[in-house]
Design a protein around this motif. Structure first.
Motif, short mmCIF file in Angstrom:
data_model
loop_
_atom_site.label_atom_id
_atom_site.label_comp_id
_atom_site.label_asym_id
_atom_site.label_seq_id
_atom_site.Cartn_x
_atom_site.Cartn_y
_atom_site.Cartn_z
N ILE A 70 0.84 -1.20 0.00
CA ILE A 70 0.00 0.00 0.00
C ILE A 70 0.88 1.26 0.00
CG2 ILE A 70 -1.75 1.29 1.28
CD1 ILE A 70 -2.74 -1.44 2.34
N ALA A 71 1.94 1.25 0.79
CA ALA A 71 2.85 2.39 0.82
C ALA A 71 3.52 2.58 -0.54
CB ALA A 71 3.91 2.19 1.90
N GLY A 72 3.81 1.48 -1.22
CA GLY A 72 4.37 1.57 -2.57
C GLY A 72 3.41 2.24 -3.53
N GLY A 73 2.11 2.00 -3.35
CA GLY A 73 1.11 2.68 -4.16
C GLY A 73 1.14 4.18 -3.94
N ALA A 74 1.32 4.60 -2.69
CA ALA A 74 1.41 6.03 -2.39
C ALA A 74 2.63 6.65 -3.07
CB ALA A 74 1.48 6.25 -0.88
N VAL A 75 3.75 5.94 -3.03
CA VAL A 75 4.96 6.43 -3.68
C VAL A 75 4.75 6.50 -5.19
CG1 VAL A 75 7.39 5.90 -4.16
CG2 VAL A 75 6.49 5.66 -1.84
N PHE A 76 4.07 5.51 -5.75
CA PHE A 76 3.79 5.49 -7.19
C PHE A 76 2.97 6.72 -7.60
CE2 PHE A 76 0.71 4.52 -10.51
CZ PHE A 76 1.56 4.27 -11.58
N PHE A 77 1.88 6.99 -6.88
CA PHE A 77 1.04 8.13 -7.24
C PHE A 77 1.79 9.46 -7.09
CE2 PHE A 77 -2.52 5.12 -6.52
CZ PHE A 77 -3.11 5.24 -7.76
N THR A 78 2.64 9.54 -6.08
CA THR A 78 3.45 10.75 -5.92
C THR A 78 4.41 10.91 -7.09
OG1 THR A 78 3.27 10.59 -3.53
CG2 THR A 78 5.07 11.94 -4.40
N GLY A 79 4.99 9.82 -7.53
CA GLY A 79 5.90 9.86 -8.68
C GLY A 79 5.19 10.26 -9.97
#
Length: 167
Positions: A70-79
């Motif tokens: 889930i945290a990886g998803g947050a990083v993805f959207f920020t990127g």
């Protein structure tokens, strides 16, 4: 995202080529503005959902792999937000569309008999000014996104579909 093929009629062969060119550019700005708006909302909502879900998952003692996913998803959207700058693109295309729409409206309000060379030159100047401003704003946004000073871009960055299709 589905890629649509734009089937432009030859604007140069139109009865009023400057108006046809302006309408083609208006359609481009409308499509790009709307696509950027949707992408902006999707990335913002995705980032919000992923970051809040990360906190909830950690609070509920979810497995580490799930919390990390889930945290990886947050990083993805920020990127995605930083890489594509959909909010800035939405604003730039919205401004370009509105400026060009107003110029087209002024031109079309003229009786056909008064749409002379001067009126066409004014509309053409607006088309060129809008294109130049849109490209400059996009270039500045890309320069800021990549950490460069305003107005500079990395090699080849301008060729990534920022400006309306050239005639």
């Amino acid at each position: 995202m589905r890629r649509r093929t734009v089937t432009d009629r030859d604007w140069a062969a139109a009865p009023d080529p400057v108006l046809a060119l302006a309408q083609r550019d208006l359609a481009f700005y409308a499509r790009t503005r709307d696509r950027s708006r949707r992408m902006h909302y999707a990335t913002e909502l995705g980032a919000l959902a992923a970051t809040s879900s990360t906190v909830v998952a950690a609070g509920l003692h979810a497995p580490a792999w799930l919390t990390a996913l889930i945290a990886g998803g947050a990083v993805f959207f920020t990127g995605v937000r930083q890489l594509f700058s959909p909010a800035a693109r939405w604003v730039v295309c919205g401004q370009s569309h509105e400026t060009l729409r107003r110029a087209v409206d002024r031109y079309r309000l003229l009786p056909p008999a008064e749409r002379d060379t001067a009126a066409r030159a004014t509309l053409q100047a607006t088309i060129e000014e809008v294109g130049t401003n849109e490209l400059r704003e996009w270039s500045d946004t890309q320069g800021q996104a990549s950490g460069q000073t305003s107005g500079q871009t990395q090699g080849g960055a301008l060729g990534q579909g920022a400006a309306p299709p050239s005639a």
